[in-house]
Scaffold this active site. Structure first.
Site, mmCIF file in Angstrom:
data_model
loop_
_atom_site.group_PDB
_atom_site.id
_atom_site.type_symbol
_atom_site.label_atom_id
_atom_site.label_comp_id
_atom_site.label_asym_id
_atom_site.label_seq_id
_atom_site.Cartn_x
_atom_site.Cartn_y
_atom_site.Cartn_z
ATOM 1 N N CYS A 1 -15.345 -2.482 -1.407
ATOM 2 C CA CYS A 1 -13.998 -2.845 -0.944
ATOM 3 C C CYS A 1 -13.454 -3.971 -1.812
ATOM 4 C CB CYS A 1 -14.044 -3.287 0.511
ATOM 5 S SG CYS A 1 -14.703 -4.949 0.705
ATOM 6 N N LYS B 1 -6.404 6.858 12.074
ATOM 7 C CA LYS B 1 -6.714 7.474 10.781
ATOM 8 C C LYS B 1 -7.155 8.926 10.930
ATOM 9 C CE LYS B 1 -7.968 3.088 8.676
ATOM 10 N NZ LYS B 1 -9.020 2.301 7.997
ATOM 11 N N CYS C 1 -16.997 -8.006 4.379
ATOM 12 C CA CYS C 1 -17.053 -8.387 5.803
ATOM 13 C C CYS C 1 -17.356 -7.130 6.608
ATOM 14 C CB CYS C 1 -15.729 -9.045 6.236
ATOM 15 S SG CYS C 1 -14.451 -7.866 6.714
ATOM 16 N N ARG D 1 0.865 -1.191 0.000
ATOM 17 C CA ARG D 1 0.000 0.000 0.000
ATOM 18 C C ARG D 1 0.901 1.240 0.000
ATOM 19 N NH1 ARG D 1 -4.274 -0.106 4.628
ATOM 20 N NH2 ARG D 1 -5.282 -1.694 3.341
ATOM 21 N N LYS E 1 -4.511 0.697 14.615
ATOM 22 C CA LYS E 1 -4.382 1.671 13.527
ATOM 23 C C LYS E 1 -5.031 3.007 13.895
ATOM 24 C CE LYS E 1 -6.777 -1.052 10.699
ATOM 25 N NZ LYS E 1 -7.677 -1.614 9.660
ATOM 26 N N CYS F 1 -14.231 -1.487 5.175
ATOM 27 C CA CYS F 1 -13.238 -0.781 4.362
ATOM 28 C C CYS F 1 -13.862 0.131 3.309
ATOM 29 C CB CYS F 1 -12.305 -1.784 3.691
ATOM 30 S SG CYS F 1 -11.406 -2.789 4.888
ATOM 31 N N ARG G 1 -2.019 6.473 9.692
ATOM 32 C CA ARG G 1 -1.957 6.083 8.273
ATOM 33 C C ARG G 1 -1.967 7.320 7.360
ATOM 34 N NH1 ARG G 1 -4.442 0.719 7.889
ATOM 35 N NH2 ARG G 1 -3.797 -0.416 9.741
ATOM 36 N N CYS H 1 -8.266 -10.423 -0.230
ATOM 37 C CA CYS H 1 -8.409 -10.095 1.188
ATOM 38 C C CYS H 1 -8.623 -11.364 2.023
ATOM 39 C CB CYS H 1 -9.581 -9.144 1.399
ATOM 40 S SG CYS H 1 -9.784 -8.772 3.144
HETATM 41 FE FE1 SRM Z 1 -9.368 -1.883 5.351
HETATM 42 C C1 SRM Z 1 -8.129 -4.613 6.884
HETATM 43 C C2 SRM Z 1 -8.442 -3.125 2.463
HETATM 44 C C3 SRM Z 1 -9.937 1.123 4.039
HETATM 45 C C4 SRM Z 1 -11.242 -1.028 8.147
HETATM 46 N N1 SRM Z 1 -8.405 -3.580 4.853
HETATM 47 C C5 SRM Z 1 -7.946 -4.554 5.679
HETATM 48 C C6 SRM Z 1 -7.082 -5.554 4.887
HETATM 49 C C7 SRM Z 1 -5.665 -5.096 4.965
HETATM 50 C C8 SRM Z 1 -7.258 -7.033 5.271
HETATM 51 C C9 SRM Z 1 -6.298 -7.606 6.276
HETATM 52 O O1 SRM Z 1 -6.104 -7.034 7.353
HETATM 53 O O2 SRM Z 1 -5.771 -8.676 5.974
HETATM 54 C C10 SRM Z 1 -7.684 -5.336 3.469
HETATM 55 C C11 SRM Z 1 -6.776 -5.671 2.301
HETATM 56 C C12 SRM Z 1 -7.606 -6.198 1.172
HETATM 57 C C13 SRM Z 1 -6.895 -6.273 -0.115
HETATM 58 O O3 SRM Z 1 -6.675 -7.407 -0.598
HETATM 59 O O4 SRM Z 1 -6.571 -5.247 -0.699
HETATM 60 C C14 SRM Z 1 -8.183 -3.914 3.579
HETATM 61 N N2 SRM Z 1 -9.109 -1.119 3.615
HETATM 62 C C15 SRM Z 1 -8.801 -1.812 2.491
HETATM 63 C C16 SRM Z 1 -8.918 -0.948 1.256
HETATM 64 C C17 SRM Z 1 -7.910 -1.274 0.171
HETATM 65 C C18 SRM Z 1 -10.349 -1.079 0.719
HETATM 66 C C19 SRM Z 1 -10.588 -0.541 -0.663
HETATM 67 O O5 SRM Z 1 -11.179 -1.296 -1.453
HETATM 68 O O6 SRM Z 1 -10.216 0.594 -0.980
HETATM 69 C C20 SRM Z 1 -8.769 0.433 1.907
HETATM 70 C C21 SRM Z 1 -7.349 0.883 1.994
HETATM 71 C C22 SRM Z 1 -7.252 2.238 2.615
HETATM 72 C C23 SRM Z 1 -5.889 2.846 2.611
HETATM 73 O O7 SRM Z 1 -5.437 3.263 1.539
HETATM 74 O O8 SRM Z 1 -5.293 2.933 3.685
HETATM 75 C C24 SRM Z 1 -9.307 0.166 3.292
HETATM 76 N N3 SRM Z 1 -10.331 -0.207 6.031
HETATM 77 C C25 SRM Z 1 -10.543 0.893 5.254
HETATM 78 C C26 SRM Z 1 -11.534 1.733 5.851
HETATM 79 C C27 SRM Z 1 -12.087 3.024 5.272
HETATM 80 C C28 SRM Z 1 -11.446 4.243 5.836
HETATM 81 O O9 SRM Z 1 -10.465 4.168 6.554
HETATM 82 O O10 SRM Z 1 -11.940 5.319 5.536
HETATM 83 C C29 SRM Z 1 -11.927 1.105 7.025
HETATM 84 C C30 SRM Z 1 -13.048 1.570 7.977
HETATM 85 C C31 SRM Z 1 -12.674 2.744 8.791
HETATM 86 C C32 SRM Z 1 -12.011 2.338 10.059
HETATM 87 O O11 SRM Z 1 -10.820 2.071 10.028
HETATM 88 O O12 SRM Z 1 -12.715 2.270 11.060
HETATM 89 C C33 SRM Z 1 -11.153 -0.107 7.124
HETATM 90 N N4 SRM Z 1 -9.612 -2.667 7.290
HETATM 91 C C34 SRM Z 1 -10.480 -2.192 8.222
HETATM 92 C C35 SRM Z 1 -10.492 -3.100 9.338
HETATM 93 C C36 SRM Z 1 -11.349 -2.943 10.616
HETATM 94 C C37 SRM Z 1 -10.709 -2.084 11.628
HETATM 95 C C38 SRM Z 1 -11.492 -2.043 12.903
HETATM 96 O O13 SRM Z 1 -11.599 -0.991 13.484
HETATM 97 O O14 SRM Z 1 -11.982 -3.078 13.340
HETATM 98 C C39 SRM Z 1 -9.596 -4.138 9.020
HETATM 99 C C40 SRM Z 1 -9.240 -5.361 9.883
HETATM 100 C C41 SRM Z 1 -8.355 -5.012 11.026
HETATM 101 O O15 SRM Z 1 -7.772 -3.944 11.117
HETATM 102 O O16 SRM Z 1 -8.219 -5.894 11.859
HETATM 103 C C42 SRM Z 1 -9.079 -3.833 7.718
HETATM 104 FE FE1 SF4 Z 2 -11.455 -7.266 3.312
HETATM 105 FE FE2 SF4 Z 2 -13.486 -6.870 4.919
HETATM 106 FE FE3 SF4 Z 2 -11.911 -4.854 4.268
HETATM 107 FE FE4 SF4 Z 2 -13.533 -5.821 2.476
HETATM 108 S S1 SF4 Z 2 -14.171 -4.850 4.392
HETATM 109 S S2 SF4 Z 2 -11.352 -5.369 2.158
HETATM 110 S S3 SF4 Z 2 -13.573 -7.969 2.964
HETATM 111 S S4 SF4 Z 2 -11.312 -6.590 5.446
#
Ligand code: SRM
Ligand code: SF4
Length: 584
Positions: free
Chosen positions: A445, A226, A490, A79, A224, A494, A148, A451
């Protein structure tokens, strides 16, 4: 001072991994050198996230490989941070070239204005990171328990203060980067990290970290973190979904400061009521000069008071929930050594992107492109990647990645518009012209196949769902209506699905929870409407509501507001915290 009453319960195992890692070194070098496997050691999988790297495997071939007793098809996701989503043509060209050497040959524009490259083999990781560093891009702190990529309203036409706010965004981002030499040692052969802006050399003395990591200390943050910066009336970064937010306050065309928001976040776990999406509270107002100190102190508050026992409850939103917004403000002011003013009035109107040509205040033009799923790829009938590369060869301005996974070709001189238009059309990058309002208002997402946490499809599902819904939209005369629809594979959120007027959250393969009723301005969460339903059931559930909306809506009434007025779902009193698994 805030008193924490935890009686020393056992810390989460990741805390031990961080403590033992010697500032994120772990055994990453040894893992990279091990040619007997495409994977890295389990602890390094946690630590590499801080370096912007995730170990993954292709889930489409997992079962087949297992059947043939083969190891998983390991590869890595990198990333790449772009504060505020700003990317030069030169940076684009580097990312394009790097994408050619990964398994998927795609560039993914993320919901947080960053690039993702999937399918990188272990042996190629160092080249990827070094190539990025040469053009002032880094993967450092793109993931992991640190701050981040800092987001900013991406549209340079939006206001006269945009450039100033973007500059502040880059300062916050640079100031909060980890300082460990490990990143440079492991990936850059000891060369300095190139952020394109001066990285903070000194932090305030009372920062509370240590000599190596003045802010984070040896165990970094509990989870994390943000940050987003928004310029009203556009809430196109979803500022209330962030741990910390700054809302620009502009008076007579001048930036006078920012409202400070704390405690937003989307992620939750199905069936775990201790986890929930939460919108941020607006707690204070600060001057432009106070932004970086405020960000630093808020991060330090989370470092000191976040939950290091239960990672499911460790995000800053839970710290804010526990201590209360007033308590956070009091602690912030004490650490700053001065009082902040109360928040000022602001008004948001929308969270979406604006497509097509828009003139900026500098007389230059900005072209908003719709990129479905944020996926830049060469398909037989749609060579989007080749098109963007050719545009990057002639474009004299820059590109802006949006929080809705779209792209702006920014800063185009009037005389260059024709050339850009011709390329956009030639390479079919002009989907914004014909896509329905709902399609243009979607976020999905990544989910499968990369993922590891996906329970259901998302990026590969939502476009098909929208196609089926478009039949209903046409019948109802709603083709042009911007109805915000967001899906995730899920409940991690994201794609910020809990802020979709229609939200879909994967439960099991082929089944989704359906949510309705978020605010079009990003200031109200949606509510669970139906639990674990199939594609056909989603269509059956949405059809009567969309037809009702077409017939019964009031002038200017948004779909999310309508579903609440008509009682399909109930709004919570503040529009804020809710337990997403509890249907009304
Ligand atoms: Fe996310 C984890 C993809 C924005 C909440 N996110 C992941 C992972 C890395 C899966 C993993 O941990 O193994 C995903 C990788 C998938 C892949 O194959 O690419 C992933 N997140 C993404 C992206 C690429 C989604 C997209 O389609 O654009 C976004 C990348 C953002 C970036 O450039 O940094 C992405 N993730 C977000 C957002 C949106 C935001 O931040 O505005 C959220 C919700 C906001 C938040 O953080 O509360 C988000 N991602 C999560 C979570 C849940 C965190 C939590 O509070 O529980 C996880 C899982 C974790 O952290 O345990 C996660
Ligand atoms: Fe993966 Fe869940 Fe984030 Fe979608 S919302 S990219 S399924 S961790």
């Amino acid at each position: 001072m805030i008193a924490d009453n935890d009686s020393a319960p056992q810390l989460h195992k990741n805390e031990g991994i961080k403590t033992r890692s010697q500032y994120l070194r772990g055994t990453i070098l040894e893992s990279l050198a091990d040619t007997s496997t495409g994977a890295i050691a389990p602890d390094d999988q946690q630590l590499s996230k801080f370096h912007g790297i995730y170990q993954q495997d292709d889930r489409d071939v997992r079962a087949q490989r297992r059947k043939h007793k083969l190891d998983k098809a390991y590869s890595f996701l990198a990333r790449i941070c772009l504060p505020g989503g700003v990317c030069t043509p030169e940076q684009w060209q580097v990312v394009d070239e790097l994408a050619n050497f990964n398994a998927f040959k795609t560039i993914k524009l993320t919901t947080r204005q960053a690039f993702q490259l999937h399918g990188i083999l272990k042996g190629n990781l160092k080249d990827v990171i070094q190539s990025c560093n040469e053009v002032a891009m880094t993967t450092l702190a793109a993931c992991g328990d640190v701050n981040r990529n800092v987001m900013c309203n991406p549209n340079p036409l939006a206001s006269e203060v945009h450039a100033e706010v973007q500059e502040i965004t880059a300062q916050i981002d640079a100031h909060l980067k980890p300082q460990t030499p490990a990143f440079s040692e492991i990936w850059l052969d000891g060369k300095p990290i190139n952020l394109g802006v001066e990285q903070a050399k000194e932090r305030s003395k009372d920062c509370g970290g240590d000599a190596v990591e003045p802010l984070y200390g040896p165990t970094y943050l509990p989870r994390k973190f943000k940050i987003a910066v928004a310029i009203p009336p556009y809430n196109d970064v979803d500022v209330f979904a962030h741990c910390l937010g700054f809302i620009a306050i502009v008076e007579d065309g001048k930036l006078i400061g920012f409202n400070v928001t704390v405690g937003g976040g989307m992620g939750m776990t199905h069936g775990n009521e201790k986890t929930f999406p939460r919108l941020a509270d607006v707690i204070a107002f600060c001057s432009p000069e106070q932004v970086v100190p405020v960000a630093e102190k808020i991060v330090a508050i989370q470092r000191d008071h976040g939950n290091r026992v239960d990672r499911a409850n460790a995000r800053f939103k839970y710290t804010v929930e526990r201590i209360g917004p007033d308590g956070i403000r009091a602690e912030l002011e004490q650490r700053l050594g001065y009082a902040l003013e109360d928040p000022k009035d602001y008004k948001f109107t929308s969270t979406g992107d604006r497509y097509g040509w828009n003139e900026g205040i500098d007389g230059k033009w900005n072209l908003g492109l719709f990129i479905e799923g944020g996926r830049i790829v060469d398909l037989e009938d749609k060579p989007l990647k080749a098109g963007m590369l050719e545009i990057s060869n002639v474009h004299k301005g820059d590109f802006r990645l949006t929080a809705n996974q779209n792209l702006i070709i920014a800063g185009v001189a009037p005389e260059d518009r024709e050339e850009i238009d011709a390329l956009v059309e030639k390479y079919q990058l002009d989907a914004y012209k014909n896509a329905s309002g709902m399609r243009r208002s979607q976020i999905a997402c990544v989910a499968l196949p990369t993922c590891g946490l996906a329970l259901a499809e998302s990026e590969r599902y939502l476009p098909n769902l929208v196609s089926d819904l478009e039949v209903i939209l046409e019948e109802a005369g709603l083709q042009e209506d911007e109805i915000i629809i967001r899906s995730t594979g899920c409940p991690n959120g994201c794609g910020r699905p809990y802020l979709g007027e229609i939200g879909l959250v994967g439960k099991v393969p082929g089944k989704y929870n359906l949510y309705l009723g978020a605010g079009f301005d990003g200031e109200r969460l949606n509510k669970l409407y139906r639990n674990s339903i199939t594609h056909e059931q989603i269509i059956d559930e949405l059809k009567p509501i969309l037809l009702d909306y077409a017939k019964e809506r009031e002038k200017g009434e948004r779909f999310g507001d309508f579903t609440i007025r008509k009682g399909y779902v109930k709004a919570t009193p503040t529009g804020n915290q809710f337990h997403a698994d509890v249907a009304c």
